[in-house]
Design a protein around this motif. Sequence first.
Motif, PDB file in Angstrom:
ATOM      1  N   GLU A  15      19.581   8.521  -2.269  1.00  0.00           N
ATOM      2  CA  GLU A  15      18.667   7.609  -2.969  1.00  0.00           C
ATOM      3  C   GLU A  15      17.272   7.720  -2.367  1.00  0.00           C
ATOM      4  OE1 GLU A  15      19.685   3.385  -4.210  1.00  0.00           O
ATOM      5  OE2 GLU A  15      18.309   3.021  -2.533  1.00  0.00           O
ATOM      6  N   MET A  16      16.283   7.651  -3.235  1.00  0.00           N
ATOM      7  CA  MET A  16      14.885   7.638  -2.815  1.00  0.00           C
ATOM      8  C   MET A  16      14.253   6.395  -3.416  1.00  0.00           C
ATOM      9  SD  MET A  16      13.986  11.649  -3.354  1.00  0.00           S
ATOM     10  CE  MET A  16      14.733  12.860  -2.272  1.00  0.00           C
ATOM     11  N   ARG A  17      13.676   5.578  -2.554  1.00  0.00           N
ATOM     12  CA  ARG A  17      13.069   4.318  -2.991  1.00  0.00           C
ATOM     13  C   ARG A  17      11.585   4.348  -2.622  1.00  0.00           C
ATOM     14  NH1 ARG A  17      15.336  -0.532  -4.267  1.00  0.00           N
ATOM     15  NH2 ARG A  17      17.350   0.332  -3.721  1.00  0.00           N
ATOM     16  N   PHE A  18      10.743   4.171  -3.615  1.00  0.00           N
ATOM     17  CA  PHE A  18       9.299   4.233  -3.422  1.00  0.00           C
ATOM     18  C   PHE A  18       8.672   2.894  -3.774  1.00  0.00           C
ATOM     19  CE2 PHE A  18      10.887   8.353  -4.691  1.00  0.00           C
ATOM     20  CZ  PHE A  18      10.302   9.218  -3.796  1.00  0.00           C
ATOM     21  N   GLU A  19       7.721   2.448  -2.966  1.00  0.00           N
ATOM     22  CA  GLU A  19       6.868   1.315  -3.315  1.00  0.00           C
ATOM     23  C   GLU A  19       5.570   1.931  -3.823  1.00  0.00           C
ATOM     24  OE1 GLU A  19       7.695  -1.902  -3.344  1.00  0.00           O
ATOM     25  OE2 GLU A  19       9.688  -1.375  -2.621  1.00  0.00           O
ATOM     26  N   MET A  20       5.268   1.682  -5.074  1.00  0.00           N
ATOM     27  CA  MET A  20       4.131   2.324  -5.735  1.00  0.00           C
ATOM     28  C   MET A  20       3.065   1.301  -6.098  1.00  0.00           C
ATOM     29  SD  MET A  20       5.338   5.396  -5.787  1.00  0.00           S
ATOM     30  CE  MET A  20       4.123   6.202  -6.795  1.00  0.00           C
ATOM     31  N   GLU A  21       1.838   1.719  -6.012  1.00  0.00           N
ATOM     32  CA  GLU A  21       0.707   0.931  -6.488  1.00  0.00           C
ATOM     33  C   GLU A  21      -0.147   1.867  -7.328  1.00  0.00           C
ATOM     34  OE1 GLU A  21      -2.839  -0.909  -4.124  1.00  0.00           O
ATOM     35  OE2 GLU A  21      -1.068  -2.220  -3.951  1.00  0.00           O
ATOM     36  N   ASN A  22       0.021   1.760  -8.651  1.00  0.00           N
ATOM     37  CA  ASN A  22      -0.618   2.667  -9.600  1.00  0.00           C
ATOM     38  C   ASN A  22      -0.216   4.109  -9.275  1.00  0.00           C
ATOM     39  OD1 ASN A  22      -1.954   0.498 -10.951  1.00  0.00           O
ATOM     40  ND2 ASN A  22      -3.381   0.446  -9.244  1.00  0.00           N
ATOM     41  N   ASP A  23      -1.160   4.970  -8.893  1.00  0.00           N
ATOM     42  CA  ASP A  23      -0.841   6.369  -8.610  1.00  0.00           C
ATOM     43  C   ASP A  23      -0.764   6.668  -7.109  1.00  0.00           C
ATOM     44  OD1 ASP A  23      -3.525   6.141  -8.018  1.00  0.00           O
ATOM     45  OD2 ASP A  23      -4.056   8.060  -8.902  1.00  0.00           O
ATOM     46  N   THR A  24      -0.512   5.619  -6.309  1.00  0.00           N
ATOM     47  CA  THR A  24      -0.458   5.773  -4.856  1.00  0.00           C
ATOM     48  C   THR A  24       0.895   5.334  -4.317  1.00  0.00           C
ATOM     49  OG1 THR A  24      -2.838   5.363  -4.721  1.00  0.00           O
ATOM     50  CG2 THR A  24      -1.578   5.107  -2.686  1.00  0.00           C
ATOM     51  N   ILE A  25       1.448   6.131  -3.411  1.00  0.00           N
ATOM     52  CA  ILE A  25       2.708   5.813  -2.751  1.00  0.00           C
ATOM     53  C   ILE A  25       2.388   4.916  -1.560  1.00  0.00           C
ATOM     54  CG2 ILE A  25       4.712   6.775  -1.561  1.00  0.00           C
ATOM     55  CD1 ILE A  25       3.711   9.520  -2.955  1.00  0.00           C
ATOM     56  N   LYS A  26       2.868   3.689  -1.584  1.00  0.00           N
ATOM     57  CA  LYS A  26       2.616   2.775  -0.474  1.00  0.00           C
ATOM     58  C   LYS A  26       3.673   2.917   0.619  1.00  0.00           C
ATOM     59  CE  LYS A  26      -0.643   0.822  -0.583  1.00  0.00           C
ATOM     60  NZ  LYS A  26      -1.952   1.377  -0.201  1.00  0.00           N
ATOM     61  N   SER A  27       4.910   3.271   0.218  1.00  0.00           N
ATOM     62  CA  SER A  27       5.956   3.559   1.199  1.00  0.00           C
ATOM     63  C   SER A  27       7.095   4.287   0.501  1.00  0.00           C
ATOM     64  CB  SER A  27       6.482   2.276   1.868  1.00  0.00           C
ATOM     65  OG  SER A  27       7.239   1.513   0.959  1.00  0.00           O
ATOM     66  N   ALA A  28       7.922   4.961   1.312  1.00  0.00           N
ATOM     67  CA  ALA A  28       9.096   5.667   0.789  1.00  0.00           C
ATOM     68  C   ALA A  28      10.235   5.503   1.779  1.00  0.00           C
ATOM     69  CB  ALA A  28       8.794   7.147   0.587  1.00  0.00           C
TER      70      ALA A  28
END
Length: 89
Positions: A15-28
């Motif tokens: 599993e890959m979980r990403f915290e996204m803000e528009n077109d920016t990866i805030k965390s993975a």
Amino acid sequence: METFVYRPKGVCSQEMRFEMENDTIKSATIVGGCAGNLLGISKIIKDKKISEVISAFEGVRCGSKPTSCPDQISQALRAYATSHDIKVD
């Protein structure tokens, strides 16, 4: 901020979980796979633009496999971008 979850295919990670803000990866956060390497990758891609990570990771292979965890990260980010009408090419 939005959470995006992706189930990779053909690699050890599950599993890959990403915290996204528009077109920016805030965390993975990546579950399974080579823990140290994936923790390092998660730190490297923090606060990066989707297009930058796709460009760097797309097509990377793991040994004789046709994909890798970095390649699957690029596939996940491409899926996120497509579903949110974010241009990445």
